[in-house]
Write an enzyme that holds these catalytic residues in place. Structure first.
Site, PDB file in Angstrom:
ATOM      1  N   ASP A 114     117.717  36.449 -17.640  1.00  0.00           N
ATOM      2  CA  ASP A 114     118.569  35.250 -17.638  1.00  0.00           C
ATOM      3  C   ASP A 114     118.125  34.333 -18.781  1.00  0.00           C
ATOM      4  OD1 ASP A 114     119.795  32.837 -17.135  1.00  0.00           O
ATOM      5  OD2 ASP A 114     119.377  32.853 -14.978  1.00  0.00           O
TER       6      ASP A 114
ATOM      7  N   ASN B 288     128.336  33.910 -14.988  1.00  0.00           N
ATOM      8  CA  ASN B 288     129.488  34.445 -15.761  1.00  0.00           C
ATOM      9  C   ASN B 288     129.785  33.593 -17.000  1.00  0.00           C
ATOM     10  OD1 ASN B 288     133.039  35.177 -15.220  1.00  0.00           O
ATOM     11  ND2 ASN B 288     131.552  36.360 -16.342  1.00  0.00           N
TER      12      ASN B 288
ATOM     13  N   SER C 113     127.151  38.326 -18.587  1.00  0.00           N
ATOM     14  CA  SER C 113     128.289  39.228 -18.304  1.00  0.00           C
ATOM     15  C   SER C 113     129.475  39.047 -19.256  1.00  0.00           C
ATOM     16  CB  SER C 113     128.712  39.161 -16.833  1.00  0.00           C
ATOM     17  OG  SER C 113     129.145  37.887 -16.453  1.00  0.00           O
TER      18      SER C 113
END
Ligand code: 4NP
Length: 161
Positions: free
Chosen positions: A127, A12, A16
């Protein structure tokens, strides 16, 4: 009642929060701020309370001129009730979210973010954490595509409702 979206990645702090802030930017441009609201969370506890990663913030500022706001929090089970749609950035995030819903009652609320891409073929938002700056730029590109597709889809659904 506004339609509530939750974007979820691992930490996070990169993907996101970018999705949340890009989506908010598109929602504001479309004049839909009263109809759709966004939040984000991580499946891990690693970065609770931290602001977005500065490499991610730099990419968002450079490519879109937007500032990434928010502090990291961890996904909690009550998010299944709280949100209408939960968007996982990658397959691991998706599996980790669904592991918290053993009966599968919220299964239909959880989707992979890339399902909403119309210009990119990738199935997951990679990622970027351990890579270089190009990875952060690719995240922004992908998320703009997915957020545009998502906004279209929600607008269509709300017209039909
Ligand atoms: P995110 O990126 O899931 O997009 O926020 C990551 C942030 C931190 C780590 C991994 C991914 N980490 O291993 O600490």
């Amino acid at each position: 009642m506004p339609y509530k979206l939750l974007f979820v990645c691992l930490g996070n702090i990169c993907r996101s929060p970018s999705a949340e802030n890009i989506m908010n930017h598109l929602i504001e441009q479309a004049g839909l701020s009263n109809s759709i609201v966004c939040d984000s969370a991580g499946t891990s506890s690693y970065h609770i309370g931290s602001p977005p990663d500065r490499r991610m913030s730099a990419a968002a500022a450079a490519q879109l001129g937007i500032q990434l706001r928010g502090r990291a929090r961890q996904f909690v089970k009550s998010d299944f009730q709280e949100f209408d749609l939960i968007l996982a950035m990658d397959r691991d995030n998706y599996d980790n979210i669904l592991a918290l819903d053993p009966t599968g009652q919220y299964h239909n609320k959880v989707h992979l973010m890339c399902e909403f891409c119309t210009r990119h073929n990738l199935k997951e938002v990679p990622d970027p954490y351990y890579g270089g700056i190009e990875g952060f730029n690719r995240v922004i590109d992908l998320l703009v595509d997915a957020c545009e597709g998502l906004l279209q889809e929600i607008s269509k659904q709300q017209l039909e409702a």
